[in-house]
Design a protein around this motif. Structure first.
Motif, short mmCIF file in Angstrom:
data_model
loop_
_atom_site.label_atom_id
_atom_site.label_comp_id
_atom_site.label_asym_id
_atom_site.label_seq_id
_atom_site.Cartn_x
_atom_site.Cartn_y
_atom_site.Cartn_z
N LEU A 304 0.77 -1.24 0.00
CA LEU A 304 0.00 0.00 0.00
C LEU A 304 0.81 1.29 0.00
N PRO A 305 1.95 1.39 0.72
CA PRO A 305 2.63 2.69 0.75
C PRO A 305 2.94 3.26 -0.62
N ASN A 306 3.49 2.45 -1.51
CA ASN A 306 3.81 2.95 -2.85
C ASN A 306 2.55 3.36 -3.60
N ILE A 307 1.49 2.52 -3.48
CA ILE A 307 0.24 2.83 -4.19
C ILE A 307 -0.39 4.11 -3.65
N LEU A 308 -0.46 4.23 -2.34
CA LEU A 308 -1.08 5.41 -1.73
C LEU A 308 -0.25 6.67 -1.98
N ASN A 309 1.06 6.53 -1.95
CA ASN A 309 1.92 7.69 -2.24
C ASN A 309 1.76 8.16 -3.67
N GLU A 310 1.65 7.22 -4.60
CA GLU A 310 1.46 7.59 -6.01
C GLU A 310 0.18 8.38 -6.21
N LYS A 311 -0.86 8.03 -5.43
CA LYS A 311 -2.14 8.72 -5.54
C LYS A 311 -2.24 9.94 -4.61
N GLY A 312 -1.19 10.21 -3.82
CA GLY A 312 -1.25 11.31 -2.88
C GLY A 312 -2.22 11.06 -1.74
N LEU A 313 -2.41 9.78 -1.38
CA LEU A 313 -3.42 9.42 -0.38
C LEU A 313 -2.81 8.89 0.91
N PHE A 314 -1.50 8.76 0.99
CA PHE A 314 -0.91 8.16 2.18
C PHE A 314 -1.20 9.05 3.39
N GLY A 315 -1.83 8.46 4.41
CA GLY A 315 -2.20 9.23 5.58
C GLY A 315 -3.50 9.98 5.43
N ARG A 316 -4.18 9.85 4.29
CA ARG A 316 -5.42 10.58 4.05
C ARG A 316 -6.62 9.67 3.85
N LEU A 317 -6.39 8.42 3.50
CA LEU A 317 -7.49 7.50 3.20
C LEU A 317 -7.27 6.19 3.94
N ALA A 318 -8.24 5.81 4.77
CA ALA A 318 -8.16 4.55 5.51
C ALA A 318 -8.92 3.47 4.77
N LEU A 319 -8.23 2.45 4.31
CA LEU A 319 -8.90 1.32 3.65
C LEU A 319 -9.53 0.38 4.66
N LEU A 320 -9.07 0.41 5.90
CA LEU A 320 -9.72 -0.30 6.99
C LEU A 320 -10.47 0.72 7.84
N GLN A 321 -11.76 0.50 8.02
CA GLN A 321 -12.58 1.44 8.77
C GLN A 321 -12.59 1.11 10.25
N LEU A 322 -12.56 2.15 11.08
CA LEU A 322 -12.52 1.97 12.52
C LEU A 322 -13.78 1.27 13.03
N GLU A 323 -14.92 1.54 12.38
CA GLU A 323 -16.17 0.91 12.80
C GLU A 323 -16.12 -0.61 12.57
N SER A 324 -15.55 -1.02 11.44
CA SER A 324 -15.43 -2.46 11.15
C SER A 324 -14.49 -3.12 12.14
N LEU A 325 -13.42 -2.43 12.50
CA LEU A 325 -12.48 -2.97 13.47
C LEU A 325 -13.14 -3.12 14.84
N ALA A 326 -13.96 -2.13 15.22
CA ALA A 326 -14.67 -2.22 16.50
C ALA A 326 -15.62 -3.41 16.51
N ALA A 327 -16.32 -3.64 15.38
CA ALA A 327 -17.23 -4.80 15.29
C ALA A 327 -16.45 -6.11 15.40
N LEU A 328 -15.26 -6.15 14.78
CA LEU A 328 -14.43 -7.36 14.84
C LEU A 328 -13.99 -7.66 16.27
N THR A 329 -13.51 -6.66 16.99
CA THR A 329 -13.05 -6.90 18.35
C THR A 329 -14.22 -7.28 19.26
N SER A 330 -15.40 -6.74 19.00
CA SER A 330 -16.58 -7.13 19.77
C SER A 330 -16.92 -8.60 19.54
N ASP A 331 -16.85 -9.03 18.28
CA ASP A 331 -17.08 -10.45 17.96
C ASP A 331 -16.03 -11.33 18.62
N LEU A 332 -14.78 -10.88 18.58
CA LEU A 332 -13.69 -11.66 19.19
C LEU A 332 -13.91 -11.82 20.68
N SER A 333 -14.33 -10.74 21.34
CA SER A 333 -14.57 -10.82 22.78
C SER A 333 -15.61 -11.88 23.09
#
Length: 466
Positions: A304-333
């Motif tokens: 991803l770093p090379n791809i995101l840097n080429e598009k000027g998106l590194f640090g600006r676009l999250a391909l993993l969403q925080l809400e999905s991660l929260a749902a995953l950790t809730s399921d894991l618990s």
């Protein structure tokens, strides 16, 4: 053809309907497809922007192709199984022979864009059969149109289409998986969207929602052969216009990560059912496959770093969403709590599986953050993982330095799948931080993971544990 086009454009839609009514059901559908092709060609040639099929034409499609009754007093016409098969063959030929992608896409949209009415069930039924036939006979134009449909349609319907293909090629007909596997070469765009749809469908919350072994093998082989496959939709999505929250994710990375992390506990949870059904071997075979998939997902993060840097998106676009991660950790618990009460495995086995699950989560979080796929603060991460039991590797990730980016204060892009809920949007005032230092090496108490720094851009130094 020009003369036919001009004549057709001058004929009122009502007159066309009157000419179709006396025909038998298959002949009327075939004739309407012919006229629809001409109508859309003319629409595209007119230069009207955006080209849009009118409501009367859509009504004709519903009446003569989807066989929705015109009114309550008129019974809908029905095709026999043979007539339906002939219609599908005609549609396959129609899309194959039309050389202009714009016309094909508009025609596909006119036939299958959901309108929120009773005809939608007929649309979905016909769409599933058409796409399944396109897979079987290699009609790439239909797969390309279906890829666009999957990108624009509510995820509830996307997973229904994915379920049809899984049933047709992984369940109902033994030995037909290689036919579905060929879509990787035929239409990578459709293949990427299909992976996203099946990872949304199979969330490992029950036996029915655990991916079949044949499907898992196929997806692992696809990603091992071409790791960039899972990024195709993202790479081809224009940066203007927002992605509806109800649509599929822009990549299947979140769903694949969920599979890898939840699988050890989810498959163990189903051990009793597997033994009852005589399918314990499938459970054993899934372990190495999911370990290989976990490694592949981490390797995609490393791209991803090379791809995101080429598009000027590194640090600006999250391909993993925080809400999905929260749902995953809730399921894991919840799964970890269930594992503690499991009576079919020893406490040592249960503990090992629990630690494997948490190790995989920690690895995925660290590599995702280091490579710009996940943008969040350390406080956010701690809050999301607060209900999980202690794990040395996870604790190291949560307490170690978190990667920030010089432009982390930049608002999320409009096309971000959930821009309004983006972790960047939640923290718009973060100051710029100095470049991060490498995360400390893994402690020696975990010999299966040799001490290795997680540094962006370096080859991934180990395989995940099985």
């Amino acid at each position: 053809m020009v003369i036919i086009t001009l004549v057709f454009c001058q004929v009122p839609m009502g007159d066309i309907r009157q000419s179709l009514l006396p025909r038998d059901v298959l002949s009327a559908a075939k004739e309407l497809l012919y006229h629809l092709d001409i109508y859309i060609c003319n629409l595209v040639q007119s230069g009207r922007q955006p080209p849009q099929v009118d409501a009367k034409t859509l009504e004709l499609v519903e009446e003569f192709i989807l066989h929705a009754p015109k009114d309550r007093n008129t019974p809908g016409r029905r095709m026999s199984a043979l007539q339906e098969l002939q219609l599908l063959e005609i549609m396959c030929s129609c899309f194959q022979e039309q050389s202009r992608d714009t016309v094909r896409q508009l025609m596909f949209s006119a036939l299958f864009s959901l309108q929120g009415n009773q005809a939608d069930e007929s649309r979905m039924a016909l769409l599933g059969k058409l796409v399944s036939m396109a897979v079987a006979v290699g009609r790439n134009p239909i797969l390309e149109c279906a890829a666009t449909w999957l990108q624009r349609t509510h995820r509830v319907y996307c997973v229904r289409l994915a379920q049809v293909l899984v049933d047709d090629y992984c369940s109902m007909v033994p030995g037909s998986v290689p036919t579905l596997q060929n879509i990787h070469g035929a239409s990578p765009r459709f293949c990427c969207q299909f992976i996203t749809a099946v990872t949304t469908l199979y969330d490992l919350t029950s036996e029915e929602l655990t991916p079949p072994l044949e499907l898992l093998q196929m997806i692992v082989s696809w990603i091992q052969d071409d790791p960039r496959l899972v990024l195709i939709t993202f790479l081809n999505t224009p940066l203007s216009g927002s992605q509806p929250i109800s649509s599929l994710d822009i990549t299947p990375l979140g769903g694949l990560m969920r599979w890898c992390v939840k699988a050890p506990l989810a498959y163990r949870r189903e051990k009793k059912q597997a033994l009852t059904n005589g399918s314990a071997e499938n459970e054993q075979e899934a372990g190495p496959l999911l370990s290989a998939l976990h490694l592949s997902v981490l390797q995609v993060f490393m791209l991803l770093p090379n791809i995101l840097n080429e598009k000027g998106l590194f640090g600006r676009l999250a391909l993993l969403q925080l809400e999905s991660l929260a749902a995953l950790t809730s399921d894991l618990s919840r799964l970890l709590d269930q594992a503690d009460k499991h009576t079919h495995t020893s406490s040592a086995d249960t503990q090992a599986l629990s630690q494997l699950t948490l190790d995989r989560l920690a690895q995925a979080l660290q590599v995702a953050m280091a490579n710009g796929a996940l943008l969040c603060s350390r406080e956010d991460l701690r809050a999301i993982c607060s209900r999980l039991p202690h794990n040395n590797l996870l604790q190291l990730v949560l307490s170690g330095p978190v990667m920030y980016y010089n432009n982390i204060h930049t608002p999320p892009l409009a096309f971000s799948p959930h821009a309004a809920h983006s972790p960047i949007a939640s923290h718009p005032t973060h100051p710029a931080h100095t470049p991060h230092t490498p995360l400390a090496t893994h402690p020696s108490s975990h010999p299966q993971y040799p001490g290795q720094p997680f540094i962006t851009g370096m080859p991934f130094p180990f395989r995940p544990s099985h």
